[in-house]
Design an enzyme around this catalytic site. Structure first.
Site, mmCIF file in Angstrom:
data_model
loop_
_atom_site.group_PDB
_atom_site.id
_atom_site.type_symbol
_atom_site.label_atom_id
_atom_site.label_comp_id
_atom_site.label_asym_id
_atom_site.label_seq_id
_atom_site.Cartn_x
_atom_site.Cartn_y
_atom_site.Cartn_z
ATOM 1 N N GLU A 126 6.411 -12.237 2.650
ATOM 2 C CA GLU A 126 7.400 -11.160 2.613
ATOM 3 C C GLU A 126 8.757 -11.696 3.088
ATOM 4 O O GLU A 126 8.850 -12.757 3.707
ATOM 5 C CB GLU A 126 6.964 -10.018 3.522
ATOM 6 C CG GLU A 126 5.609 -9.422 3.177
ATOM 7 C CD GLU A 126 5.651 -8.563 1.929
ATOM 8 O OE1 GLU A 126 6.771 -8.206 1.489
ATOM 9 O OE2 GLU A 126 4.568 -8.249 1.396
ATOM 10 N N LYS A 153 -7.188 -6.987 10.960
ATOM 11 C CA LYS A 153 -8.432 -7.151 10.205
ATOM 12 C C LYS A 153 -9.577 -7.579 11.122
ATOM 13 O O LYS A 153 -10.723 -7.144 10.939
ATOM 14 C CB LYS A 153 -8.210 -8.167 9.087
ATOM 15 C CG LYS A 153 -7.200 -7.687 8.051
ATOM 16 C CD LYS A 153 -6.774 -8.781 7.094
ATOM 17 C CE LYS A 153 -5.710 -8.289 6.121
ATOM 18 N NZ LYS A 153 -5.200 -9.357 5.245
ATOM 19 N N GLY A 182 2.130 6.815 -2.445
ATOM 20 C CA GLY A 182 2.727 5.489 -2.533
ATOM 21 C C GLY A 182 2.571 4.907 -3.922
ATOM 22 O O GLY A 182 1.487 4.998 -4.512
ATOM 23 N N GLY A 186 6.532 -15.715 -3.666
ATOM 24 C CA GLY A 186 6.107 -14.335 -3.467
ATOM 25 C C GLY A 186 4.884 -14.161 -2.595
ATOM 26 O O GLY A 186 4.368 -13.044 -2.458
ATOM 27 N N GLY A 218 3.932 1.598 -4.797
ATOM 28 C CA GLY A 218 4.414 0.225 -4.753
ATOM 29 C C GLY A 218 3.517 -0.662 -5.595
ATOM 30 O O GLY A 218 2.933 -0.224 -6.589
ATOM 31 N N VAL A 227 0.505 -1.967 -5.024
ATOM 32 C CA VAL A 227 -0.898 -1.554 -5.089
ATOM 33 C C VAL A 227 -1.034 -0.205 -5.782
ATOM 34 O O VAL A 227 -1.879 -0.023 -6.668
ATOM 35 C CB VAL A 227 -1.516 -1.510 -3.681
ATOM 36 C CG1 VAL A 227 -2.955 -0.991 -3.748
ATOM 37 C CG2 VAL A 227 -1.486 -2.890 -3.043
ATOM 38 N N ASP A 271 -1.264 -9.411 11.185
ATOM 39 C CA ASP A 271 -2.047 -8.908 10.062
ATOM 40 C C ASP A 271 -3.516 -9.302 10.227
ATOM 41 O O ASP A 271 -4.418 -8.473 10.067
ATOM 42 C CB ASP A 271 -1.483 -9.472 8.755
ATOM 43 C CG ASP A 271 -2.316 -9.115 7.539
ATOM 44 O OD1 ASP A 271 -2.138 -8.014 6.999
ATOM 45 O OD2 ASP A 271 -3.161 -9.940 7.134
ATOM 46 N N LYS A 328 -4.654 -1.582 6.757
ATOM 47 C CA LYS A 328 -5.385 -2.190 7.872
ATOM 48 C C LYS A 328 -4.752 -1.893 9.221
ATOM 49 O O LYS A 328 -5.452 -1.699 10.217
ATOM 50 C CB LYS A 328 -5.540 -3.697 7.694
ATOM 51 C CG LYS A 328 -4.256 -4.518 7.718
ATOM 52 C CD LYS A 328 -3.721 -4.709 6.358
ATOM 53 C CE LYS A 328 -2.554 -5.640 6.244
ATOM 54 N NZ LYS A 328 -2.128 -5.776 4.832
#
Length: 443
Positions: free
Chosen positions: A204, A219, A25, A201, A27, A29, A215, A119
């Site tokens: 999403e 976690k 990946g 930003g 992107g 990160v 999300d 996560k």
């Protein structure tokens, strides 16, 4: 698996030997991880005892422009990259569940240590991934899966490994905290605050996972599993988002001395017979203005831990974004690489306690209930009788004028979720109650 059984000791490659890294990946990160690996390569080599060598980067689109990236490192065949003999550590920063699960399991089964920021994957499949890591005698790191650069996973795995955790509560989603903070500070509606978060930003294009609490629930599952040495999955977490929060809720909270936050709350519960269980939940929560979590604003995260010996601890910082998340990923890479060079393994999953997951109806908390009622003599006594019938005592009652009717705001003492739900249903059936506008829990 109810206990972490460490396989045979791994002696390591030896000081000075290189450690091969594959990144899945590229992107936000992944790009930051790649950049920082290059910029600080000498420092990492000193910290590890040998150099990190990037062996390849798996991407979905080889034609996409990637300024500054050596195109010779790119591949669209992630599985082949994982299985290369010169790859020691696989870094998964793709996101999602099904495809990353296949890749991560393949890496672990091939004897590669894995670092992931995913996560959702960890919350859904921690048991399977941990068992694969144990079987292969490799590391599985996921610090970045909870609150990015805030070192909460390492804290629970190592720093508080000698303590007994009683409760973990926190703001673990920056998008929802930004929205609620904007509603609090500007008086904006939920829709306007979400639009601003999207423009800046913080949200999403499809914010569902954030605003519906999914999300944060992932976690919470990870935090509860680590804190209580019990396997807790996403589906075990009671989850409510912020989409129904109104400007009126925010104002009512302010007037009562509270701030409204979306909290993940993980608790060790003990019933009257002394039997312990675990509960994990995510929902909008009223936090007293003098509580440390009340001052966490904008997109910041904070985790508040209550432990038997250590007492109350709070971990605060930027819980999202490319650079903070990359910081946590790189910390895990350094840890995994050090083990590859010098031998040994990081702490793995330990679910020895194997506590049952509590029924959500048995969870107790306090409630703030906002109602529109008839403005006449005897209403308060009538409604108080309904609360009493369900064994719920009232802490405070405040009445305000609201046109021809009245607004009644009730704060309860601690009560069972099941009893509160039954009370609200009875209130709605009572002619004296025009509407139950909101029911919000208190920390």
């Amino acid at each position: 698996m109810t206990e972490n059984k460490q396989p045979t000791y791994n002696p390591g490659k030896g000081a000075g030997e290189p450690v091969g890294v594959a990144i899945l990946g590229l992107g936000t990160v992944g790009s930051e991880v790649l950049r920082l690996m290059g910029e600080h390569s000498d420092a990492f080599a000193h910290r590890i005892g040998g150099p990190l060598e990037l062996k390849g980067v798996a991407v979905s689109d080889l034609e996409k422009p990637r300024p500054g990236v050596d195109r010779g490192l790119l591949t669209d065949d992630a599985m082949s990259l994982i299985n290369r003999d010169d790859v020691d550590i696989v870094v998964e920063v793709i996101g999602g569940i099904d495809y990353p699960r296949r890749l991560v399991l393949a890496a672990l089964n091939a004897g590669k240590s894995v670092v992931t920021a995913n996560k959702a994957l960890v919350a859904a499949h921690a048991d399977e991934l941990a068992e694969a890591a144990d079987a292969a005698n490799v590391d599985l790191y996921f610090e970045a899966a909870v609150a990015a650069a805030i070192p909460v996973v390492g804290m629970l795995r190592r720093s508080l490994a000698g303590d007994q955790i009683q409760r973990i509560s926190g703001i673990v989603n920056g998008t929802t905290n930004f929205i609620l903070d904007a509603m609090e500070s500007t008086g904006a509606t939920y829709e306007d605050a979400l639009a601003e978060a999207t423009r800046l930003g913080y949200a999403e294009a499809d914010p569902t996972a954030d605003v519906e609490g999914h999300d944060a629930a992932s976690k919470a599952a990870i935090l509860a599993s680590l804190g209580f040495h019990t396997r807790v999955k996403f589906d075990d977490v009671h989850c409510e988002g912020i989409t129904k929060v109104t400007a009126e809720d925010i104002e009512a909270a302010r007037n009562a001395g509270y701030v409204l936050k979306l909290l993940a709350i993980c608790e060790r519960l003990t019933d009257e017979a002394g039997v312990e269980s675990v509960a994990a939940r995510v929902h909008p929560t009223l936090v007293p203005v003098d509580h440390p979590l009340a001052s966490v604003n904008e997109s910041y995260n904070a985790i508040f831990v209550e432990a038997e010996a250590a007492g109350r601890l709070m971990f605060y910082g930027n819980g999202a974004g490319g650079a903070p998340t990359a910081s946590a990923v790189l910390g895990d890479i350094v840890g995994a690489a050090r083990n590859k060079v010098h031998g040994g393994r990081a702490p793995g999953e330990n679910t020895y306690a194997n506590l049952p997951i509590a029924d959500f109806g048995d969870v107790t908390t306090r409630y703030h209930i906002d109602m529109e009622v008839e403005d006449r003599t005897g209403v308060l006594a009538e409604l108080s009788a309904i609360f009493a019938a369900h064994n719920i005592s009232l802490k405070t009652v405040r009445q305000e004028e609201s046109g021809e009717d009245a607004r009644l705001i009730v704060v309860t003492h601690s009560a069972r979720e099941a009893d509160l739900a039954a009370t609200v249903e009875d209130l709605k059936k009572t002619s004296a109650v025009k509407a139950v506008d909101s029911v919000i829990r208190l920390i």
